[in-house]
Design an enzyme around this catalytic site. Structure first.
Site, mmCIF file in Angstrom:
data_model
loop_
_atom_site.group_PDB
_atom_site.id
_atom_site.type_symbol
_atom_site.label_atom_id
_atom_site.label_comp_id
_atom_site.label_asym_id
_atom_site.label_seq_id
_atom_site.Cartn_x
_atom_site.Cartn_y
_atom_site.Cartn_z
ATOM 1 N N CYS A 324 15.218 17.433 -11.751
ATOM 2 C CA CYS A 324 13.848 17.918 -11.950
ATOM 3 C C CYS A 324 13.418 17.719 -13.396
ATOM 4 O O CYS A 324 12.341 18.151 -13.792
ATOM 5 C CB CYS A 324 13.740 19.393 -11.555
ATOM 6 S SG CYS A 324 14.827 20.489 -12.487
ATOM 7 N N GLU A 358 10.209 14.593 -10.447
ATOM 8 C CA GLU A 358 11.490 14.767 -9.769
ATOM 9 C C GLU A 358 11.986 13.358 -9.469
ATOM 10 O O GLU A 358 11.241 12.523 -8.938
ATOM 11 C CB GLU A 358 11.319 15.550 -8.472
ATOM 12 C CG GLU A 358 12.613 15.955 -7.811
ATOM 13 C CD GLU A 358 12.934 17.435 -7.990
ATOM 14 O OE1 GLU A 358 13.981 17.870 -7.506
ATOM 15 O OE2 GLU A 358 12.133 18.148 -8.622
#
Length: 366
Positions: A324, A358
């Protein structure tokens, strides 16, 4: 972008910018063009948290501007699921004129599923008593009379009152199979369900034909472990948070999976156990040496992998790394690329209209 307006006409441009940025960041390690997975342009967030602002007899949801810290009134939130938007209106209507429910209410958290279930948590700066419970039950019943499948929770310091339950069960179609995932209030869940499905299917694709077993660190509620179980002989997964471990165990049973073992311990502790540095009572009855893990899966927090875990994962022929935070991924790749090369690279637009990305890489030993 404002909370009540999404620049959907700019979606393609913002996604293209992320692709260029990720390619630039990954250039020292790979010349691959990222596989790109698009998000829905609206109603993609399955959870949201709002502070509650009291303004005389009125009250409403607010968020704070990240730059100016000024408060912004939010009556609708198109980034969130349609169910969250329905609940935002219904919750304010149900609480505004109820002295017991509105007194010292400072935050409302929403968690929803694609299967149209919801948990709504009301956070207070006061003790919650039987009168609060009675009023909250009346509100819950009124919401359900509006065909809103909702569970209410009250939270205060050292207090949690779940009127029925503190979880909801998500059902995701993943590569031709429905996966059931219990999601517990105040525990981590993937915020963008549509992107989660695409991440799971991508992970299945890059691990098809795998040999041996899979080791996963930071498994949460078993989101990836359970979906990937079909590609491996066995799966061994670690997680530190008790509610997530309990949800993962439920999900194993609900999905009729018999080749996944969850261990409650931190990744750093598991590294010590694997290296024989320490013994842990929690590992009694689990023969780590019997696992033939050819692949390791990591989905670390934003801080990335610590140096000891970096060294540990380098021992595996294949590393599947979901990040992330591409900055810490690239920092980890400075070490991992010494022993592994990037075979696959993907960008998942988990957070549209923000700078957040992401991404995922499949690394194989050189």
């Amino acid at each position: 972008m404002t909370p009540e307006h999404l620049p959907t006409e700019q979606y393609e441009a913002q996604l293209a910018e992320k692709v260029v940025r990720l390619q630039s960041m990954m250039a020292p390690f790979s010349d691959l063009v990222p596989e790109v997975f698009r998000s829905p342009v609206s109603h993609y967030r399955m959870r949201a948290e709002f502070r509650i602002w009291h303004d005389g007899d009125d009250l409403y949801h607010i968020i704070f501007d990240q730059q100016t810290k000024s408060r912004i009134r939010v009556d609708s939130f198109p980034a969130a699921s349609e169910l969250i938007n329905q609940l935002m209106t219904a919750m304010i209507a149900g609480v505004r004129n109820n002295p017991v429910l509105r007194h010292k209410l400072f935050q409302i958290d929403y968690l929803t599923t694609l299967s149209n279930q919801a948990v709504v948590s009301l956070l207070y700066h006061k003790k919650l008593d039987d009168e609060w419970r009675q009023e909250a039950e009346a509100l819950r019943d009124a919401l359900r009379a509006q065909n809103l499948n909702v569970h209410l929770i009250g939270r205060a310091t050292k207090t949690k009152i779940a009127l029925d339950q503190d979880y909801i069960d998500e059902r995701l179609p993943v590569a031709g199979k429905e996966m059931i995932y219990r999601q517990v209030e105040n525990s981590f869940t993937q915020p963008n369900a549509a992107m989660n499905i695409q991440m799971l299917e991508w992970a299945l694709d890059v691990t098809k034909g795998s040999k041996g077993d899979l080791l996963e660190l930071y498994c949460g509620n078993g989101n990836f472990s359970l979906a990937l179980a079909r590609n491996f002989d066995r799966v061994l997964a670690t997680e530190i948070a008790k509610p997530s471990v309990a949800a993962a165990q439920y999900n194993i049973a609900a999905n009729h999976i018999d080749n996944v073992q969850i261990i409650r311990m931190a990744a750093e502790e598991f590294t010590q156990a694997m290296n024989g540095v320490r013994e842990f009572n929690r590992l009694q009855g689990i023969d780590l040496k019997s696992y033939q893990c050819e692949t390791i899966f990591v989905d670390p927090p934003r801080s990335g992998l610590d140096s000891e875990t970096e060294k540990m994962v380098q021992a595996y022929p294949r590393i599947l790394y979901i990040s992330c935070n591409p900055e810490t991924l690239c920092k980890n790749l400075e070490t991992l690329s010494q022993t592994h090369k990037v075979e696959r690279l993907a960008l998942f637009d988990q957070f549209p209209y923000t700078h957040h990305m992401e991404c995922s890489v499949l690394l194989t030993a050189k």
